[in-house]
Design an enzyme around this catalytic site. Structure first.
Site, PDB file in Angstrom:
ATOM      1  N   LYS A 294       2.784  -2.878 -27.390  1.00  0.00           N
ATOM      2  CA  LYS A 294       2.258  -3.549 -28.578  1.00  0.00           C
ATOM      3  C   LYS A 294       2.635  -2.753 -29.808  1.00  0.00           C
ATOM      4  O   LYS A 294       2.869  -1.540 -29.727  1.00  0.00           O
ATOM      5  CB  LYS A 294       0.732  -3.634 -28.507  1.00  0.00           C
ATOM      6  CG  LYS A 294       0.144  -4.730 -29.380  1.00  0.00           C
ATOM      7  CD  LYS A 294       0.264  -6.057 -28.697  1.00  0.00           C
ATOM      8  CE  LYS A 294      -0.416  -7.164 -29.470  1.00  0.00           C
ATOM      9  NZ  LYS A 294      -0.668  -8.309 -28.595  1.00  0.00           N
TER      10      LYS A 294
ATOM     11  N   LYS B  24      -1.905  -8.074 -18.562  1.00  0.00           N
ATOM     12  CA  LYS B  24      -1.586  -9.500 -18.728  1.00  0.00           C
ATOM     13  C   LYS B  24      -0.245  -9.838 -18.082  1.00  0.00           C
ATOM     14  O   LYS B  24      -0.125 -10.807 -17.336  1.00  0.00           O
ATOM     15  CB  LYS B  24      -1.523  -9.807 -20.233  1.00  0.00           C
ATOM     16  CG  LYS B  24      -1.401 -11.252 -20.595  1.00  0.00           C
ATOM     17  CD  LYS B  24      -1.176 -11.446 -22.103  1.00  0.00           C
ATOM     18  CE  LYS B  24      -2.200 -10.748 -22.965  1.00  0.00           C
ATOM     19  NZ  LYS B  24      -2.029 -11.057 -24.408  1.00  0.00           N
TER      20      LYS B  24
HETATM   21  N1  GLU Z   1       1.134 -11.414 -29.005  1.00  0.00           N
HETATM   22  C1  GLU Z   1       1.049 -12.244 -27.845  1.00  0.00           C
HETATM   23  C2  GLU Z   1       0.022 -11.681 -26.865  1.00  0.00           C
HETATM   24  O1  GLU Z   1      -0.872 -10.942 -27.238  1.00  0.00           O
HETATM   25  C3  GLU Z   1       2.393 -12.532 -27.208  1.00  0.00           C
HETATM   26  C4  GLU Z   1       3.156 -11.372 -26.698  1.00  0.00           C
HETATM   27  C5  GLU Z   1       4.593 -11.703 -26.270  1.00  0.00           C
HETATM   28  O2  GLU Z   1       4.981 -12.861 -26.263  1.00  0.00           O
HETATM   29  O3  GLU Z   1       5.291 -10.734 -25.968  1.00  0.00           O
HETATM   30  O4  GLU Z   1       0.027 -12.010 -25.713  1.00  0.00           O
END
Ligand code: GLU
Length: 409
Positions: free
Chosen positions: A97, A85
């Site tokens: 994560k 992403k």
């Molecule tokens: N938890 C969100 C995601 O899955 C945001 C992650 C972030 O802002 O670092 O994209």
């Protein structure tokens, strides 16, 4: 089959689809660093993880989730998706994560604070503005981020707001962050409609939304404001259906008062499973992983799916829907608005410069539409791949280029 195994299979497919070498794919097939700790909080033990999947493009970046079903397989998969992403979003981050396995709905505020602080204590050495930067995810929010920041700063002995994003405004957060995931998702949904449904007016397009948490709620409100016909919405307790279109303002007020959507009186109750199979044009998935699997893929009627959640469609279902011609806007693009705005917040914290809100709003829009276009162009150019495969190819190409510059590939 584990979610991570599914991901590795998706990755391996890029050999055929884009001529990526086996050695390159292997270099992306395991996490850089996996940290696991059992948090001891009030005589209870909570399994907790932080996975830094890749730091080729910059520090790790990705949320922390609190959920009773969190597992190593899940956190590692979410860290893998963050890696892709962030690469696709064209921001200077690797992927990471975190998660704690417990049910936050059964915990009071004191317990939530204790778990958040214990998390910061356990993982402070692997976090930091230049190492790995957490953010909110499922059942964590700006208060969780504030507790983690406070505990972290106590340990390291200095202020470092850039070590975490999604913070309250007073601690260095930015306004745009709260509905950024939905806002970004809506921009790409608009692009999808322009590309595939331009001969229909929004009021003729029937939409179902699974998930009425942060992302799902804002997305539903944005679609309703543009006259899309929202016929079904659900939260974790079940859904509600109205063939003529739900009154979203009334439903949001109902939800805001602490009630579940399934007992909203402006429609008939329906189960989450029924919602997924509803006769709609667009299905927005804004809940959790593995909602569409081989168990229900053949019952899905929507021709267009927007993945606002991470990993809501498993590999088998993805293959089935793809063969059927269902257009799926993949999670790593559709929900990237959240982390893009996290990047703005981090940049502001790092430089101490105040970034103009209008400028940031426009930048988010420009990035989302541009990223859609890059994905769509490759999808058209290749001809026989899915939008997800196009997104994966672009993401992996950028990571591999960074690896080459570093002399790692
Ligand atoms: N938890 C969100 C995601 O899955 C945001 C992650 C972030 O802002 O670092 O994209």
């Amino acid at each position: 089959m584990s979610i991570f195994q599914d991901n590795l299979e998706r990755l391996q497919a890029l050999k055929e689809l884009d001529g990526i070498s086996q050695a390159d794919l292997d270099s992306l097939s395991s996490p850089h660093k996996l940290s696991y700790v059992e948090l001891e909080v009030n005589n209870k033990t909570y399994p907790a993880w932080r996975v830094l999947y890749s730091s080729d493009l910059g520090p790790g970046k990705g949320g922390i989730r609190f959920h009773q079903d969190v597992s190593e397989d899940e956190v590692q998969s979410l860290a893998f998706w963050m890696t892709l992403k962030n690469s696709l979003a064209d921001i200077p981050y690797g992927g990471a994560k975190g998660g704690v396995k417990f049910n936050p709905k059964e915990a009071d505020k004191k317990e939530l604070e204790a778990v958040s602080r214990a998390y910061a204590k356990a993982f402070h050495q692997v976090l930091g503005q230049d190492i790995d930067v957490p953010a909110p995810d499922v059942y964590t929010n700006s208060q969780t981020m504030a507790w983690i920041l406070d505990e972290y700063e106590k340990i390291v002995g200095h202020h470092e707001p850039g070590m975490i994003t999604g913070k309250p405004l007073e601690l260095g957060g930015i306004k745009l962050r709260s509905d950024a995931t939905a806002q970004g998702g809506y921009f790409v949904a608009q692009e999808m409609v322009k590309e595939f449904l331009s001969d229909h007016k929004p009021e003729e397009i029937k939409v179902a939304v699974q998930g009425f948490g942060n992302a799902g709620l804002f997305m539903t409100e944005k679609m309703a404001a543009d006259n899309f016909k929202i016929v079904a919405v659900s939260d974790s307790q079940g859904g509600v259906y109205n063939e003529t279109g739900l009154d979203i303002a009334a439903l949001s007020a109902h939800k805001a008062s602490g009630k579940n959507v399934s007992n909203y009186s402006g429609g008939q109750p329906m189960t989450n499973a029924e919602l997924l199979e509803a006769d709609v044009d667009i299905l927005v998935l804004a809940a959790l992983e593995n909602q569409i699997t081989s168990a229900n893929a053949d019952k899905i009627k929507a021709k267009y799916i927007v993945e606002l959640a991470n990993g809501p469609i498993d590999l088998a279902a993805d293959k089935y829907l793809d063969a059927k011609g269902t257009v799926i806007v993949p999670d790593i693009l559709a929900n990237s608005g959240g982390v893009i705005v996290s990047y703005f917040e981090w940049a502001q914290n790092r430089t101490g410069q105040i970034l103009d809100e209008e400028y940031l709003k426009n930048l988010l829009e420009k990035k989302m539409r541009n990223n859609w276009q890059r994905m769509f162009n490759l999808y058209q150019e290749k001809g026989d791949i899915s939008l997800r495969q196009a997104a994966y190819i672009l993401a992996v190409r950028r990571i591999l280029t960074a690896k080459r510059w570093r002399g790692h590939a």
